[in-house]
Motif scaffolding. Structure first.
Motif, PDB file in Angstrom:
ATOM      1  N   THR A  53       0.246 -15.188   9.471  1.00 46.58           N
ATOM      2  CA  THR A  53       1.806 -14.859   9.576  1.00 46.58           C
ATOM      3  C   THR A  53       2.484 -13.684   9.600  1.00 46.58           C
ATOM      4  OG1 THR A  53       1.543 -17.448   7.855  1.00 46.58           O
ATOM      5  CG2 THR A  53       3.223 -16.082   8.362  1.00 46.58           C
ATOM      6  N   PHE A  54       1.532 -13.028   8.497  1.00 46.71           N
ATOM      7  CA  PHE A  54       2.288 -11.658   8.963  1.00 46.71           C
ATOM      8  C   PHE A  54       1.107 -10.365   9.022  1.00 46.71           C
ATOM      9  CE2 PHE A  54       3.953 -14.038   4.869  1.00 46.71           C
ATOM     10  CZ  PHE A  54       5.012 -12.860   5.408  1.00 46.71           C
ATOM     11  N   ALA A  55      -0.195 -11.008   9.412  1.00 45.06           N
ATOM     12  CA  ALA A  55      -0.359 -10.170  10.963  1.00 45.06           C
ATOM     13  C   ALA A  55      -1.240  -8.703   8.909  1.00 45.06           C
ATOM     14  CB  ALA A  55      -0.201  -9.105  11.002  1.00 45.06           C
ATOM     15  N   THR A  56      -0.748  -8.585   7.868  1.00 46.29           N
ATOM     16  CA  THR A  56      -1.595  -8.376   7.176  1.00 46.29           C
ATOM     17  C   THR A  56      -2.326  -9.126   5.600  1.00 46.29           C
ATOM     18  OG1 THR A  56      -1.023  -5.877   6.109  1.00 46.29           O
ATOM     19  CG2 THR A  56      -0.147  -7.752   6.082  1.00 46.29           C
ATOM     20  N   SER A  57      -3.471  -7.895   4.775  1.00 45.44           N
ATOM     21  CA  SER A  57      -3.441  -9.201   4.345  1.00 45.44           C
ATOM     22  C   SER A  57      -3.161  -9.479   3.020  1.00 45.44           C
ATOM     23  CB  SER A  57      -4.856  -8.423   3.479  1.00 45.44           C
ATOM     24  OG  SER A  57      -4.368  -6.556   2.652  1.00 45.44           O
ATOM     25  N   PRO A  58      -2.861 -10.134   2.375  1.00 47.25           N
ATOM     26  CA  PRO A  58      -1.794 -10.472   1.558  1.00 47.25           C
ATOM     27  C   PRO A  58      -1.465  -9.102  -0.198  1.00 47.25           C
ATOM     28  CG  PRO A  58      -3.208 -11.810   1.124  1.00 47.25           C
ATOM     29  CD  PRO A  58      -4.015 -10.940   2.659  1.00 47.25           C
ATOM     30  N   MET A  59      -2.608  -8.042   0.200  1.00 45.17           N
ATOM     31  CA  MET A  59      -2.578  -6.967  -1.243  1.00 45.17           C
ATOM     32  C   MET A  59      -1.399  -5.495  -0.488  1.00 45.17           C
ATOM     33  SD  MET A  59      -3.566  -8.618  -3.944  1.00 45.17           S
ATOM     34  CE  MET A  59      -3.251  -6.897  -4.945  1.00 45.17           C
ATOM     35  N   HIS A  60      -2.329  -5.773   0.906  1.00 46.96           N
ATOM     36  CA  HIS A  60      -1.291  -4.954   1.590  1.00 46.96           C
ATOM     37  C   HIS A  60       0.371  -4.825   1.479  1.00 46.96           C
ATOM     38  CE1 HIS A  60      -1.361  -1.671   5.003  1.00 46.96           C
ATOM     39  NE2 HIS A  60      -0.034  -1.838   4.850  1.00 46.96           N
ATOM     40  N   LEU A  61       0.697  -6.532   1.543  1.00 43.48           N
ATOM     41  CA  LEU A  61       1.942  -6.338   1.538  1.00 43.48           C
ATOM     42  C   LEU A  61       2.182  -6.951   0.248  1.00 43.48           C
ATOM     43  CD1 LEU A  61       4.467  -7.602   2.831  1.00 43.48           C
ATOM     44  CD2 LEU A  61       4.027  -9.907   1.814  1.00 43.48           C
ATOM     45  N   VAL A  62       1.676  -6.941  -0.883  1.00 44.40           N
ATOM     46  CA  VAL A  62       2.198  -6.603  -1.845  1.00 44.40           C
ATOM     47  C   VAL A  62       2.370  -4.881  -2.700  1.00 44.40           C
ATOM     48  CG1 VAL A  62       1.258  -6.474  -4.952  1.00 44.40           C
ATOM     49  CG2 VAL A  62       1.379  -8.764  -3.409  1.00 44.40           C
ATOM     50  N   ARG A  63       1.259  -4.427  -1.772  1.00 45.03           N
ATOM     51  CA  ARG A  63       1.917  -3.028  -1.710  1.00 45.03           C
ATOM     52  C   ARG A  63       3.165  -2.249  -1.839  1.00 45.03           C
ATOM     53  NH1 ARG A  63      -1.948   0.883   1.217  1.00 45.03           N
ATOM     54  NH2 ARG A  63      -0.591   0.250   2.941  1.00 45.03           N
ATOM     55  N   ASP A  64       3.012  -2.511  -0.762  1.00 53.47           N
ATOM     56  CA  ASP A  64       4.264  -1.973   0.364  1.00 53.47           C
ATOM     57  C   ASP A  64       5.242  -2.618  -0.257  1.00 53.47           C
ATOM     58  OD1 ASP A  64       2.693  -1.581   2.164  1.00 53.47           O
ATOM     59  OD2 ASP A  64       3.758  -2.831   3.703  1.00 53.47           O
ATOM     60  N   LEU A  65       5.863  -3.685  -1.461  1.00 56.92           N
ATOM     61  CA  LEU A  65       6.929  -4.753  -1.920  1.00 56.92           C
ATOM     62  C   LEU A  65       7.028  -3.938  -3.143  1.00 56.92           C
ATOM     63  CD1 LEU A  65       6.604  -8.547  -1.627  1.00 56.92           C
ATOM     64  CD2 LEU A  65       7.525  -6.804   0.123  1.00 56.92           C
ATOM     65  N   ARG A  66       6.155  -3.129  -3.692  1.00 56.98           N
ATOM     66  CA  ARG A  66       5.681  -2.428  -4.467  1.00 56.98           C
ATOM     67  C   ARG A  66       6.297  -1.367  -4.649  1.00 56.98           C
ATOM     68  NH1 ARG A  66       0.119  -3.966  -7.097  1.00 56.98           N
ATOM     69  NH2 ARG A  66       0.356  -5.052  -8.333  1.00 56.98           N
ATOM     70  N   LEU A  67       5.857  -0.084  -2.926  1.00 59.07           N
ATOM     71  CA  LEU A  67       6.484   1.127  -3.058  1.00 59.07           C
ATOM     72  C   LEU A  67       8.391   0.986  -2.786  1.00 59.07           C
ATOM     73  CD1 LEU A  67       2.994   2.112  -0.816  1.00 59.07           C
ATOM     74  CD2 LEU A  67       3.879   2.947  -3.350  1.00 59.07           C
ATOM     75  N   GLN A  68       7.971   0.411  -1.830  1.00 59.16           N
ATOM     76  CA  GLN A  68       9.820   0.033  -1.938  1.00 59.16           C
ATOM     77  C   GLN A  68      10.562  -0.260  -3.154  1.00 59.16           C
ATOM     78  OE1 GLN A  68       9.161  -2.468   2.662  1.00 59.16           O
ATOM     79  NE2 GLN A  68      10.329  -3.010   1.094  1.00 59.16           N
ATOM     80  N   HIS A  69       9.702  -0.828  -3.827  1.00 61.33           N
ATOM     81  CA  HIS A  69      10.628  -1.424  -5.077  1.00 61.33           C
ATOM     82  C   HIS A  69      10.192   0.244  -6.299  1.00 61.33           C
ATOM     83  CE1 HIS A  69      12.431  -3.167  -8.744  1.00 61.33           C
ATOM     84  NE2 HIS A  69      11.162  -2.780  -9.762  1.00 61.33           N
ATOM     85  N   ALA A  70       9.802   0.606  -5.727  1.00 62.21           N
ATOM     86  CA  ALA A  70       8.895   1.819  -6.704  1.00 62.21           C
ATOM     87  C   ALA A  70      10.623   3.114  -5.878  1.00 62.21           C
ATOM     88  CB  ALA A  70       8.064   2.920  -6.419  1.00 62.21           C
TER      89      ALA A  70
END
Length: 309
Positions: A233-250
């Motif tokens: 669905t996302f063409a990326t791994s679950p934890m890669h997306l988690v990391r990106d969302l964490r950085l955007q929140h940061a």
């Protein structure tokens, strides 16, 4: 949750607007931002540039959504760029920037804004946007109404602008989904009842102790099945997306300025400040400390300070 329900629950918040006019050989650099960027081409032709090797043609009437944290540039029609525009958004109202002299003519005129697209009760779902969406909106009348409100703000102008933009964005996203554009895979995922509980958990609590196993358990799948479905669905791994969302929140927390770098790293789920700093610099091109001080833009060398505050 069906796609129709996803679209009906969408909300939009919009940051300051600006209009940038570029000469035929003009170039507009957009800094990395913790918010998604919206551009509407008012007139002219040109291209959206993402890094040194990716570009997409633009023409009058195109609506562009660029993911948060993505540095990008917009160039007018002529590829031999000699002048540069810099848009500094205004508050409600409209800042106007012109690049180039009158006798050079106009190459491209773009309405720019930062937006946050949310889902009622589920946070800022546009953080899931992975690829730019470029859609021929064909909505000159809506844009004219927005420009009129920006030019002469009055009671209710902000609500009116948000309503018009939401209509414009939903119409564009709907067309993109029907064409199965890769940039809207995140939107289709929101309507996937098997993935949605995991997505909602990460959006609501990006700093929690997530793992592929915990997210798979949240939706009742095996680890392997969940990871494969997520990647499709996302063409990326679950934890890669988690990391990106964490950085955007940061990035948002740093701009608010209530916490130091070490505390922000802890709040978004990084156990190591050095690991957080390395990941943040890789995504935003600037250290967390400087990002918080400068709003995501580079300081002059004379303004640099150490990152240990």
């Amino acid at each position: 949750m069906l796609l129709d329900e996803v679209l009906s629950r969408m909300t939009v918040e919009v940051e300051p607007f600006s209009i940038c006019e570029m000469a035929p050989r003009g170039w507009l650099d957009m800094p990395k931002s913790p918010a998604a960027s919206l551009h509407y081409v008012l007139s002219g032709t040109g291209a959206l540039h993402l890094g040194p090797s990716r570009s997409h043609p633009l023409k009058t009437g195109d609506l562009v959504l660029v993911p948060a944290g993505s540095s990008h540039s917009i160039g007018a029609e002529d590829g031999r760029f000699v002048s540069f525009a810099s848009c500094q958004p205004a508050r409600l109202g409209l800042s106007h920037h012109r690049d180039g002299t009158a006798d050079e003519g106009l190459g491209l005129m773009v309405l720019c804004a930062s937006i946050s697209l949310g889902l009622s009760g589920a946070g800022t779902v546009i953080d899931l946007l992975r690829e730019p969406v470029i859609e021929a909106a064909g909505a000159e009348h809506l844009i004219r109404l927005i420009l009129d409100e920006l030019a002469a703000p009055g009671p209710g102008s902000r609500a009116q602008i948000k309503a018009l933009l939401l209509y414009l964005i939903i119409a564009s996203l709907r067309r993109s989904v029907l064409r199965q554009d890769p940039g809207t895979g995140w939107l289709v995922a929101l309507s996937d009842r098997n993935l949605w509980p995991a997505l909602a958990e990460v959006i609501a609590r990006p700093g929690a102790d997530h793992s592929v196993e915990s997210l798979a358990e949240r939706v009742g799948m095996s680890r392997a099945r969940f990871a494969a479905r997520f990647k499709d669905t996302f063409a990326t791994s679950p934890m890669h997306l988690v990391r990106d969302l964490r950085l955007q929140h940061a990035a948002r927390l740093l701009l608010e300025g209530h916490h130091g770098v070490a505390r922000v790293a802890e709040l978004v789920g990084f156990s190591s400040r050095s690991h957080f700093t390395q990941a943040f610099e890789a995504r935003y091109g600037i250290s967390p400390g400087r990002y918080g001080r400068t709003g995501g833009t580079e300081e002059s060398p004379s303004g640099d300070t150490a990152d240990g505050e």
